[in-house]
Design a protein around this motif. Structure first.
Motif, PDB file in Angstrom:
ATOM      1  N   LEU A 144     -12.205  -2.614  13.225  1.00 36.84           N
ATOM      2  CA  LEU A 144     -10.803  -2.268  12.983  1.00 36.84           C
ATOM      3  C   LEU A 144     -10.351  -3.155  11.828  1.00 36.84           C
ATOM      4  CD1 LEU A 144      -8.289  -0.690  13.799  1.00 36.84           C
ATOM      5  CD2 LEU A 144      -7.841  -2.386  15.576  1.00 36.84           C
ATOM      6  N   VAL A 145     -10.366  -2.590  10.619  1.00 34.65           N
ATOM      7  CA  VAL A 145     -10.177  -3.397   9.403  1.00 34.65           C
ATOM      8  C   VAL A 145      -8.722  -3.265   8.967  1.00 34.65           C
ATOM      9  CG1 VAL A 145     -11.225  -4.000   7.199  1.00 34.65           C
ATOM     10  CG2 VAL A 145     -12.510  -2.607   8.821  1.00 34.65           C
ATOM     11  N   GLY A 146      -7.891  -4.157   9.479  1.00 32.73           N
ATOM     12  CA  GLY A 146      -6.457  -4.017   9.275  1.00 32.73           C
ATOM     13  C   GLY A 146      -5.850  -5.127   8.445  1.00 32.73           C
ATOM     14  N   ASN A 147      -4.544  -5.098   8.371  1.00 36.14           N
ATOM     15  CA  ASN A 147      -3.762  -6.106   7.650  1.00 36.14           C
ATOM     16  C   ASN A 147      -2.641  -6.615   8.544  1.00 36.14           C
ATOM     17  OD1 ASN A 147      -5.098  -6.125   5.176  1.00 36.14           O
ATOM     18  ND2 ASN A 147      -3.789  -4.543   4.271  1.00 36.14           N
ATOM     19  N   ASN A 148      -1.890  -7.608   8.033  1.00 39.55           N
ATOM     20  CA  ASN A 148      -0.737  -8.076   8.814  1.00 39.55           C
ATOM     21  C   ASN A 148       0.542  -7.328   8.434  1.00 39.55           C
ATOM     22  OD1 ASN A 148      -0.245  -9.324   6.321  1.00 39.55           O
ATOM     23  ND2 ASN A 148       0.732 -11.087   7.269  1.00 39.55           N
ATOM     24  N   PHE A 149       0.426  -6.277   7.598  1.00 37.65           N
ATOM     25  CA  PHE A 149       1.549  -5.356   7.368  1.00 37.65           C
ATOM     26  C   PHE A 149       1.141  -4.007   7.979  1.00 37.65           C
ATOM     27  CE2 PHE A 149       2.750  -7.127   2.846  1.00 37.65           C
ATOM     28  CZ  PHE A 149       2.909  -8.391   3.376  1.00 37.65           C
ATOM     29  N   PRO A 150       2.098  -3.250   8.500  1.00 37.33           N
ATOM     30  CA  PRO A 150       1.730  -1.963   9.097  1.00 37.33           C
ATOM     31  C   PRO A 150       1.623  -0.829   8.090  1.00 37.33           C
ATOM     32  CG  PRO A 150       4.051  -2.402   9.451  1.00 37.33           C
ATOM     33  CD  PRO A 150       3.510  -3.590   8.715  1.00 37.33           C
ATOM     34  N   VAL A 151       1.947  -1.124   6.827  1.00 35.06           N
ATOM     35  CA  VAL A 151       1.919  -0.062   5.802  1.00 35.06           C
ATOM     36  C   VAL A 151       1.169  -0.567   4.583  1.00 35.06           C
ATOM     37  CG1 VAL A 151       4.014   1.139   6.502  1.00 35.06           C
ATOM     38  CG2 VAL A 151       4.197  -0.860   4.989  1.00 35.06           C
ATOM     39  N   PHE A 152       0.714   0.382   3.760  1.00 33.45           N
ATOM     40  CA  PHE A 152      -0.036   0.004   2.564  1.00 33.45           C
ATOM     41  C   PHE A 152       0.732   0.410   1.306  1.00 33.45           C
ATOM     42  CE2 PHE A 152      -3.844  -0.120  -0.233  1.00 33.45           C
ATOM     43  CZ  PHE A 152      -4.179  -1.440   0.030  1.00 33.45           C
ATOM     44  N   PHE A 153       0.242  -0.039   0.159  1.00 34.06           N
ATOM     45  CA  PHE A 153       0.979   0.107  -1.100  1.00 34.06           C
ATOM     46  C   PHE A 153       0.809   1.474  -1.758  1.00 34.06           C
ATOM     47  CE2 PHE A 153       0.160  -4.303  -0.318  1.00 34.06           C
ATOM     48  CZ  PHE A 153       1.336  -4.941  -0.668  1.00 34.06           C
ATOM     49  N   ILE A 154      -0.257   2.150  -1.412  1.00 34.77           N
ATOM     50  CA  ILE A 154      -0.521   3.451  -2.033  1.00 34.77           C
ATOM     51  C   ILE A 154      -0.923   4.436  -0.944  1.00 34.77           C
ATOM     52  CG2 ILE A 154      -1.141   2.721  -4.385  1.00 34.77           C
ATOM     53  CD1 ILE A 154      -4.083   2.647  -3.355  1.00 34.77           C
ATOM     54  N   GLN A 155      -0.849   5.715  -1.292  1.00 43.40           N
ATOM     55  CA  GLN A 155      -1.114   6.741  -0.278  1.00 43.40           C
ATOM     56  C   GLN A 155      -2.522   7.301  -0.364  1.00 43.40           C
ATOM     57  OE1 GLN A 155       2.170   9.187  -1.675  1.00 43.40           O
ATOM     58  NE2 GLN A 155       3.321   8.750   0.187  1.00 43.40           N
ATOM     59  N   ASP A 156      -3.104   7.262  -1.558  1.00 40.86           N
ATOM     60  CA  ASP A 156      -4.427   7.868  -1.756  1.00 40.86           C
ATOM     61  C   ASP A 156      -5.354   6.808  -2.343  1.00 40.86           C
ATOM     62  OD1 ASP A 156      -6.676   9.241  -2.807  1.00 40.86           O
ATOM     63  OD2 ASP A 156      -5.516  11.082  -3.027  1.00 40.86           O
ATOM     64  N   GLY A 157      -6.531   6.671  -1.746  1.00 42.88           N
ATOM     65  CA  GLY A 157      -7.458   5.614  -2.158  1.00 42.88           C
ATOM     66  C   GLY A 157      -7.945   5.717  -3.586  1.00 42.88           C
ATOM     67  N   ILE A 158      -7.759   6.880  -4.200  1.00 44.01           N
ATOM     68  CA  ILE A 158      -8.193   6.996  -5.594  1.00 44.01           C
ATOM     69  C   ILE A 158      -7.338   6.094  -6.485  1.00 44.01           C
ATOM     70  CG2 ILE A 158      -6.736   8.969  -6.252  1.00 44.01           C
ATOM     71  CD1 ILE A 158      -9.237  10.058  -7.778  1.00 44.01           C
ATOM     72  N   LYS A 159      -6.180   5.659  -5.991  1.00 44.07           N
ATOM     73  CA  LYS A 159      -5.329   4.758  -6.766  1.00 44.07           C
ATOM     74  C   LYS A 159      -5.639   3.285  -6.502  1.00 44.07           C
ATOM     75  CE  LYS A 159      -1.748   5.351  -8.691  1.00 44.07           C
ATOM     76  NZ  LYS A 159      -2.539   5.613  -9.909  1.00 44.07           N
ATOM     77  N   PHE A 160      -6.567   3.007  -5.600  1.00 43.74           N
ATOM     78  CA  PHE A 160      -6.844   1.607  -5.237  1.00 43.74           C
ATOM     79  C   PHE A 160      -7.272   0.771  -6.447  1.00 43.74           C
ATOM     80  CE2 PHE A 160      -9.346  -1.756  -2.952  1.00 43.74           C
ATOM     81  CZ  PHE A 160      -8.298  -2.287  -2.227  1.00 43.74           C
ATOM     82  N   PRO A 161      -8.195   1.269  -7.282  1.00 42.73           N
ATOM     83  CA  PRO A 161      -8.554   0.448  -8.453  1.00 42.73           C
ATOM     84  C   PRO A 161      -7.355   0.175  -9.358  1.00 42.73           C
ATOM     85  CG  PRO A 161     -10.179   2.186  -8.086  1.00 42.73           C
ATOM     86  CD  PRO A 161      -9.031   2.472  -7.167  1.00 42.73           C
TER      87      PRO A 161
END
Ligand code: HDD
Length: 697
Positions: A144-161
């Motif tokens: 379970l690879v999570g964070n200490n925030f319940p939301v992330f900065f982008i919606q689609d992983g293609i924007k991760f880079p």
């Protein structure tokens, strides 16, 4: 409860790969005993080193190859082992074996991390914290690879880079390290409004946790639980710390980076070493499949949370971390998490961020850990039996027997494929398209929800954080554009930020968002009210009343707090009533930011030295400014009001045990009175007292 069978197996397997340096002399990698390791083999005493010096070559070559690439994100981390147990069977909504039986403890390894900074960066930076849990279940590893925030900065992983490039140091200067206060990040944010909700969390005190032990964890995405009959339920995962959620304040976090760059990892290590095992409760928000479209946001959008007021969190188990790793590299560095490490009973959804992660994590480990056999490393090895047809490759550590293909008759038909179904048979159809779903287009309402759910002091911290970050941005158009975006979240927020960073205050209102979720405020997460592991600095001096020291130490230690006596010099103190008293730390080696509270004891001997000591003044004033509990006993009350004049307004030194906004004093001589200890304990349990009047220095 004694550890169960497979918990033991995890440890036994690790031990079988650990070496024991006490069994004999130093050896080469080939097991040849070494007689001398300080001098190279040379031709003559002062002559050149000989090529045949195999010990020299092996030692240097191995050293030259000691480093592996650090993680591209989350490079800096700290890990620990522990266990998870469910409170009761979760068979009602998942068939996952580790969630069935409350008497079965599943071993876990957890790695906490910062995101932006390299491996050697400081802990207390403003950043998201990773919260990755590997469950070594009887059915295989589940991550379970999570964070200490319940939301992330982008919606689609293609924007991760794109996002990570903007967040990381500027490409020409490699500045700043471990910080988001720079042009490229805010340029990206101002152009990409989907970041705003997570940015609100990043500007809040959630981004500077006091301790890894005092932060929440979230699975972020909506996942699926699947029961034995194949019925699926949407699920979001929440980790809630038993000690409550507590944060640093920004000024303190920055000073901490210099005073102790390892502040958070040291805290985790020391707590576990002291037997103060951190604990979290695992909770789930469950949404029946038929309610997929019941919300005004999309469950597949990782920039949205489900407010607890809409779907309550159901506690299903607890996790305790009770063992420090023995080798940072072998365990914490080499642990390889992967969102696609699932067990039957837990499945993905079509969240495009999650789908991208399912590609990225395996890919990154291949580079980082040098080939496809990293799951054989002790920290990654499942406790469930492994029977695969994967073979060979770099660093192959297994001696495989039998057939290496399926189907095989020559191998006796083993292994067969009689396991339970791995994937939920979800219906999928639709045209191929590179578009963003319309249901993903609202970027402001939950950013506003977060803002409206904060207490006043939390909002002040958020505004100050925006002013700090944007104030460091050199491109004025980026500042202006970000403020314009903030106006869509809340006009008051945007105007307050604008005033601090020298750009025009926006006048145009965005849409009004009235929703509030009280559960999002740190104030809603005080923990169990205990003061266990909170640290108290007692600033003492020669001539101190020893009864103050012993009574305070005993009373607070009995409640689980950690008391350290600090004096201008190391060694011991002369006390008036109890003879010499050991000093735990010398004042020049510590600072107020390393403690949760400060206490000034008194004594019959005058204290002019303390009142004028710049270290003492700074120590006490910092504690006051940072909202920490401050206490004084006997003549220490006078010292406190002399070095922190603002405290006089809060606690009157002569009126017995007084407590106001975290300042506690009792002018009485002799051992600390119960009334004082109670008041101080309450102040300590509250952690911070942000409602103090503004400081004048
Ligand atoms: Fe990620 C590491 C958490 C989105 C790609 N991520 C990593 C770690 C955590 C997270 C805790 C460190 C694991 C460890 O301790 O070894 N990441 C998240 C969360 C996300 C998220 C909660 C959003 C909900 N990540 C995300 C996306 C991608 C990645 C969208 C790529 C498409 N993450 C990675 C990675 C890392 C990583 C590059 C770097 C090191 C590693 O995986 O093992 O693959």
């Amino acid at each position: 409860m004694p550890p169960l069978d497979h918990e033991d197996r995890k440890q036994q397997r690790e031990e079988s790969t650990a070496d024991d340096p006490a069994t004999g002399p130093l050896t080469t990698d080939q097991g040849v005993d070494v007689d001398r390791t300080d001098d190279s083999l040379t031709a003559g005493e002062r002559g050149p080193t000989l090529l045949e010096d195999f010990h020299f070559r092996e030692k240097l070559t191995h050293f030259d190859h000691e480093r592996i690439p650090e993680r591209v994100v989350h490079a800096r981390g700290a890990g620990a082992y522990g266990w998870f147990e469910p409170y009761e069977s979760c068979a009602e909504f998942t068939r996952a074996a580790f969630l069935q039986d409350p008497s079965v403890r599943t071993p876990v390894f957890v790695r906490f991390s910062t995101v932006q900074g390299p491996k050697g960066s400081a802990d207390t930076v403003r950043d998201v914290r990773g919260f990755a849990v590997k469950f070594y279940t009887s059915e295989g590893n589940y991550d379970l690879v999570g964070n200490n925030f319940p939301v992330f900065f982008i919606q689609d992983g293609i924007k991760f880079p794109d996002f990570v490039h903007a967040l990381k140091p500027e490409p020409d200067t490699d500045i700043p390290t471990g910080a988001s206060a720079h042009d490229t990040l805010w340029d990206f944010v101002s152009l990409q409004p989907e970041t705003l909700h997570a940015i609100m969390w990043l500007m809040s005190d959630r981004a500077i946790p006091r301790s890894y032990r005092m932060m929440q964890g979230f699975g972020v995405h909506t996942f699926r639980f699947v029961d034995a009959a194949g019925r699926a339920t949407f699920v979001k995962f929440h980790w809630k710390p038993k000690l409550g959620v507590h944060s640093l304040v920004w000024d303190e976090a920055q000073e901490c980076q210099g005073r102790d760059p390892d502040f958070n990892r040291r805290d985790l290590w020391e707590a576990i070493a002291a037997g103060e095992y951190p604990e979290w409760e695992l909770g789930v928000q469950l949404v029946p499949e038929e309610d997929e479209f019941a919300f005004d946001f999309d469950l597949l959008d990782a920039t949205k949370l489900i407010p607890e007021e809409l779907v309550p969190i159901r506690p299903i188990g607890r996790m305790v971390l009770d063992r420090n790793p023995e080798s940072f590299f072998a365990e914490t560095e080499q642990v390889a998490f992967h969102t696609a490490n699932l067990v039957p009973g837990i499945d993905f959804t079509d969240d495009p961020l999650l789908q991208a992660r399912n590609f990225s994590y395996l890919d990154t480990q291949l580079l980082r850990l040098g080939g496809p056999n990293f799951s054989q490393l002790p920290v990654n090895r499942p406790v469930a039996p492994v029977r695969t047809n994967q073979r060979d490759g770099f660093h192959q550590g297994r001696i495989h027997r039998g057939a290496n293909y399926f189907p095989s008759s020559l191998g006796g038909g083993h292994p067969d494929v009689s396991g339970p179904r791995m994937h939920h048979p979800q219906q999928v159809h639709g045209p191929k398209t590179r578009t963003r779903a319309v249901s993903f287009t609202d970027h402001y309402s939950q950013a506003a929800l977060f803002w409206h759910s904060m207490s006043d002091w939390e909002r002040e911290h958020i505004v100050a954080a925006f002013r700090f970050e944007l104030g460091k941005v050199t491109a004025m158009q980026v500042r202006t554009r970000t403020v314009a975006e903030l106006a869509h979240v809340d006009l008051d927020l945007a105007q307050r930020v604008a005033r601090g960073i020298g750009v025009p205050e926006p006048a145009e209102k965005g849409p009004e968002f009235g929703a509030v979720s009280p559960a999002l405020s740190i104030e809603a997460l005080p923990g169990d009210g205990s003061v266990r592991t909170r640290t108290v600095a007692v600033l003492a001096h020669d001539g101190v009343d020893g009864r103050h020291l012993t009574s305070v130490r005993e009373a607070l230690a009995a409640r689980g707090a950690v008391v350290e006596v600090i004096a201008p010099e190391a060694g011991s103190l002369d006390t008036t009533s109890e003879g010499p008293y050991p000093v735990d730390r010398a004042l020049p080696t510590v600072a107020s930011v390393l403690y949760d509270a400060v206490l000034l004891p008194g004594g019959p001997v005058g204290t002019p030295d303390l009142i004028t000591d710049p270290d003492v003044i700074r120590f006490a004033r910092d504690a006051y400014r940072h909202g920490k509990p401050l206490a004084a006993l006997g003549s220490g009350v006078g010292v406190l009001s002399a070095v922190v004049p603002d405290t006089v307004r809060l606690a009157t030194p002569t009126s017995g045990a007084v407590a106001d906004r975290g300042v506690v004093s009792d002018a009485a001589a002799g051992p600390a009175r119960a009334e004082f200890v109670e008041a101080f304990t309450r102040a300590l349990a509250a952690h911070r007292h942000p409602q103090r009047p503004p400081v004048r220095y």
